[in-house]
Structures are given as C-alpha cells and as structure tokens.
Scaffold this motif. Sequence first.
Motif, PDB file in Angstrom:
ATOM      1  N   TRP A   1     -23.867 -63.140-105.220  1.00  0.00           N
ATOM      2  CA  TRP A   1     -24.527 -61.913-105.657  1.00  0.00           C
ATOM      3  C   TRP A   1     -23.517 -60.786-105.693  1.00  0.00           C
ATOM      4  CZ3 TRP A   1     -26.045 -57.341-102.701  1.00  0.00           C
ATOM      5  CH2 TRP A   1     -26.865 -56.468-103.432  1.00  0.00           C
TER       6      TRP A   1
ATOM      7  N   THR B   1     -29.222 -55.855-111.316  1.00  0.00           N
ATOM      8  CA  THR B   1     -28.816 -56.895-110.374  1.00  0.00           C
ATOM      9  C   THR B   1     -28.019 -57.960-111.120  1.00  0.00           C
ATOM     10  OG1 THR B   1     -29.554 -58.334-108.578  1.00  0.00           O
ATOM     11  CG2 THR B   1     -30.868 -58.378-110.600  1.00  0.00           C
TER      12      THR B   1
ATOM     13  N   ALA C   1     -29.648 -62.268-100.533  1.00  0.00           N
ATOM     14  CA  ALA C   1     -28.230 -62.628-100.584  1.00  0.00           C
ATOM     15  C   ALA C   1     -27.602 -62.449 -99.206  1.00  0.00           C
ATOM     16  CB  ALA C   1     -27.501 -61.753-101.602  1.00  0.00           C
TER      17      ALA C   1
ATOM     18  N   HIS D   1     -23.093 -56.587-106.060  1.00  0.00           N
ATOM     19  CA  HIS D   1     -23.720 -55.263-106.004  1.00  0.00           C
ATOM     20  C   HIS D   1     -22.952 -54.353-106.958  1.00  0.00           C
ATOM     21  CE1 HIS D   1     -25.953 -51.914-104.450  1.00  0.00           C
ATOM     22  NE2 HIS D   1     -24.867 -51.307-104.010  1.00  0.00           N
TER      23      HIS D   1
ATOM     24  N   ALA E   1     -31.616 -59.074-103.110  1.00  0.00           N
ATOM     25  CA  ALA E   1     -30.735 -59.252-104.269  1.00  0.00           C
ATOM     26  C   ALA E   1     -31.319 -58.698-105.558  1.00  0.00           C
ATOM     27  CB  ALA E   1     -30.406 -60.742-104.441  1.00  0.00           C
TER      28      ALA E   1
ATOM     29  N   TRP F   1     -25.993 -61.810-110.510  1.00  0.00           N
ATOM     30  CA  TRP F   1     -25.566 -62.906-109.642  1.00  0.00           C
ATOM     31  C   TRP F   1     -25.124 -64.091-110.487  1.00  0.00           C
ATOM     32  CZ3 TRP F   1     -30.823 -61.900-110.328  1.00  0.00           C
ATOM     33  CH2 TRP F   1     -31.601 -62.949-110.829  1.00  0.00           C
TER      34      TRP F   1
ATOM     35  N   SER G   1     -21.466 -61.505-100.290  1.00  0.00           N
ATOM     36  CA  SER G   1     -21.791 -60.699-101.463  1.00  0.00           C
ATOM     37  C   SER G   1     -20.596 -59.847-101.867  1.00  0.00           C
ATOM     38  CB  SER G   1     -23.008 -59.805-101.180  1.00  0.00           C
ATOM     39  OG  SER G   1     -24.150 -60.597-100.946  1.00  0.00           O
TER      40      SER G   1
END
Length: 240
Positions: free
Chosen positions: A219, A112, A141, A221, A177, A114, A146
Amino acid sequence: MSVKPTKAMVLAAGFGLRMRPLTDKMPKPLVRVAGQPLLDHVLDKLGQAGVTDAVVNVHYLPDQIIDHTASRKHPRVTISDERDQVLGTGGGVVKALPLLGDAPFFHVNSDTLWIDGVRSNLARLAENFDPARMDILLLMAPTATSIGYSGRGDYGMTPDGALRKRKEKEIVPFVYAGAAILSPAIFTDAPQGEFSLTKMFDRANEQERLFGLRLDGVWMHVGTPDAVHAAEEAFLESVA
C-alpha cells in the motif's frame, strides 16, 4: 457467507491541499502516478473485481472529473455532484445512497493506491465480508511495509479480524488502506449534512461489527508530491 458487490462509491470530492502545487489547477484524483490518474487506478481495480456501476462524488474542480469519466464503461460512472456543498466523507455517502441500492457496496478513496499480491484485494474483501457478523470490512495495510506512511496506525486487529481503535498515544500495526465494503444499513440513523465516515466506523466498532482484512501486497500513501515519486518507484519495482 460472502458478497459480490456490483456497485461502488468512490470519494473524489476533496481539495487535495497537501498535494499542492499539483492540485492548484487539477483535482487530486487526476494526479498521475505511473502514467495513470489515481482515479483510473481505482476504477480499473473495481472493474476487475466485478463492479459494473461506480458513483463518484465531486466538489473541487468537478468538471475535470466529470469530463474524464464520461466515456468510461467498465465500470459505468455516475456523478454525485456536491459542488454546492461540503458534505465530508460520510455526508457524501449519504447523498449517494439512492444510487447505491440496498446491498453491501465497495467504498474506495480515489487517492488510495496499492499493488495487489497474488490475488485482487477487492475480491478478497468480497469473499471475507460476512453480513451476519459485519457492517463494515476495512482493507488494512501493515504500517511497517507501507510506502509513504509515517503515522501511528489506525487499528489493532484480532486473529478473527475484529478491529480495535488506536488510543490517543498508542501505536498500532495497521492503517486503513482506503478501501472497504459497507452495508448501507449502517446509515439508517446517520447525521444530516457534513460528517466524517469515521463516525460510522466508530459506531460499528462499538457494536463489534467492524472488521478488517490484511492487505496482500503493498500500500502506498500518496498524500504529497514527494509521495508520488516513491509510489512510482514501487510500481517500477513490482513489474521489474
């Protein structure tokens, strides 16, 4: 009521199949984004939030992660070795519970990523975790802002932070998130062997003890090689 977790569980045992070919010879947590392995981004944030001890589980190409974390001091890393078994996201936590103790702990996916807003999101999680009302507090998130995410979301969220799971064909505004605070008590009657942590989320949801906190910041991905480039661009913009 708030908590100050000093221990964390970091999930780093996955195969990273969608990140191939980057993960053909390297575990996904060691894929570099903005000059640093994903795992180090996570461990640095945990250290800054006051975590002194992190349990990192390993399965795929485990020795690379073991070697990489061996000299880290902030936080100290203990390896939960799963190279001989596949335990899933839930079973991995159950195996590590003796190392995590009886107090609520941070739970973070190693992949993850962010960018914090004004304040640390992990510190905000700790401030907002109320053991009297919650078993699990998830960092959520907004899907609309995002980077690299195109799904339907995971949960709706009420003004007090209570989460409502997305129905099959529904679209909801928040995605998990990959960071949370968990109470170890939720694993008292957990299944043995391999299972998904979402089973614990669902159980807490049914008991109205699953809550969320909106992420302050951005955030990302990072699920595919293309997403690495998008994440790096976001990092460059954040420091410009």
